[in-house]
Write a protein that holds these residues in place. Sequence first.
Motif, mmCIF file in Angstrom:
data_model
loop_
_atom_site.group_PDB
_atom_site.id
_atom_site.type_symbol
_atom_site.label_atom_id
_atom_site.label_comp_id
_atom_site.label_asym_id
_atom_site.label_seq_id
_atom_site.Cartn_x
_atom_site.Cartn_y
_atom_site.Cartn_z
ATOM 1 N N TYR A 188 0.800 -1.219 0.000
ATOM 2 C CA TYR A 188 0.000 0.000 0.000
ATOM 3 C C TYR A 188 0.835 1.272 0.000
ATOM 4 N N ALA A 189 2.146 1.124 0.151
ATOM 5 C CA ALA A 189 3.032 2.278 0.005
ATOM 6 C C ALA A 189 3.212 2.638 -1.470
ATOM 7 N N GLY A 190 2.808 1.717 -2.354
ATOM 8 C CA GLY A 190 2.856 2.020 -3.787
ATOM 9 C C GLY A 190 3.577 1.007 -4.643
ATOM 10 N N SER A 191 3.996 -0.130 -4.082
ATOM 11 C CA SER A 191 4.654 -1.155 -4.890
ATOM 12 C C SER A 191 3.725 -1.637 -5.992
ATOM 13 N N ASP A 192 4.278 -1.821 -7.182
ATOM 14 C CA ASP A 192 3.491 -2.389 -8.275
ATOM 15 C C ASP A 192 3.524 -3.913 -8.232
ATOM 16 N N GLN A 193 4.631 -4.478 -7.733
ATOM 17 C CA GLN A 193 4.737 -5.909 -7.535
ATOM 18 C C GLN A 193 5.477 -6.132 -6.221
ATOM 19 N N LEU A 194 5.082 -7.166 -5.522
ATOM 20 C CA LEU A 194 5.751 -7.510 -4.277
ATOM 21 C C LEU A 194 5.826 -9.029 -4.204
ATOM 22 N N LEU A 195 7.000 -9.553 -3.951
ATOM 23 C CA LEU A 195 7.186 -10.977 -3.760
ATOM 24 C C LEU A 195 7.492 -11.200 -2.290
ATOM 25 N N LEU A 196 6.609 -11.899 -1.607
ATOM 26 C CA LEU A 196 6.779 -12.226 -0.197
ATOM 27 C C LEU A 196 7.296 -13.653 -0.132
ATOM 28 N N ALA A 197 8.508 -13.841 0.370
ATOM 29 C CA ALA A 197 9.155 -15.152 0.379
ATOM 30 C C ALA A 197 9.382 -15.633 1.800
ATOM 31 N N THR A 198 9.014 -16.896 2.042
ATOM 32 C CA THR A 198 9.274 -17.546 3.320
ATOM 33 C C THR A 198 9.893 -18.907 3.033
ATOM 34 N N SER A 199 10.254 -19.637 4.061
ATOM 35 C CA SER A 199 10.842 -20.958 3.868
ATOM 36 C C SER A 199 9.809 -21.985 3.376
ATOM 37 N N LYS A 200 8.527 -21.704 3.568
ATOM 38 C CA LYS A 200 7.470 -22.651 3.191
ATOM 39 C C LYS A 200 6.764 -22.310 1.880
ATOM 40 N N ARG A 201 6.720 -21.004 1.514
ATOM 41 C CA ARG A 201 6.006 -20.600 0.296
ATOM 42 C C ARG A 201 6.396 -19.185 -0.045
ATOM 43 N N HIS A 202 6.040 -18.801 -1.253
ATOM 44 C CA HIS A 202 6.146 -17.378 -1.568
ATOM 45 C C HIS A 202 4.912 -16.956 -2.336
#
Length: 193
Positions: A64-78
Amino acid sequence: MTFQSNTLTPVLGFAGFSGSGKTTLLESVIPHLKAAGLRVGLLKHSHHDIEPDKPTKDSYRLRYAGSDQLLLATSKRHMLFFEYHDSEDREPGLRECLAQLDHSRLDIVLVEGFRDEILTKIEVHRPSYGKPALYLHDQNIIAVACDVIPEGFGASPHPRLDINAPKDVADFIKHWLKTASDNEKYLAYEPEL
């Protein structure tokens, strides 16, 4: 992109009106496909706005700060988020969505929704809902999964699958994977411009 069927993943749609049981059927079919050793991708289209994140989380705040794409990565999924700031009514296309999947890790992609797109589909139909049958007008439907045989279905060339027998539906899909032509199984995944 040059079409090469050996680099693409077979795609099979599940089409039907809202409430027909597409998600419930897929939820029951996928474990049978997994038990057969298939790596299954799923693409679900929704007409609803979704929010899989919480306002208190960093990823939400960064989106919501304005990213057009965001990849959230964890050890179990992204999770990959695409934000469409330029249009309230933007609907992503089927091929655009398919292009975002890692096809090197999949044996089949099941698509829920995109009912009017041109792709091979199984119709999920419940005559008691009073909605029209899609197989009567959609030449891309190869089978009908239903709870009751629709009136006039006897003249249909489509196989009838029992919506309450997910193993049989999975067996139909495995047979389709082995016997269908490349034209039935593969779509070019170029994003639509």
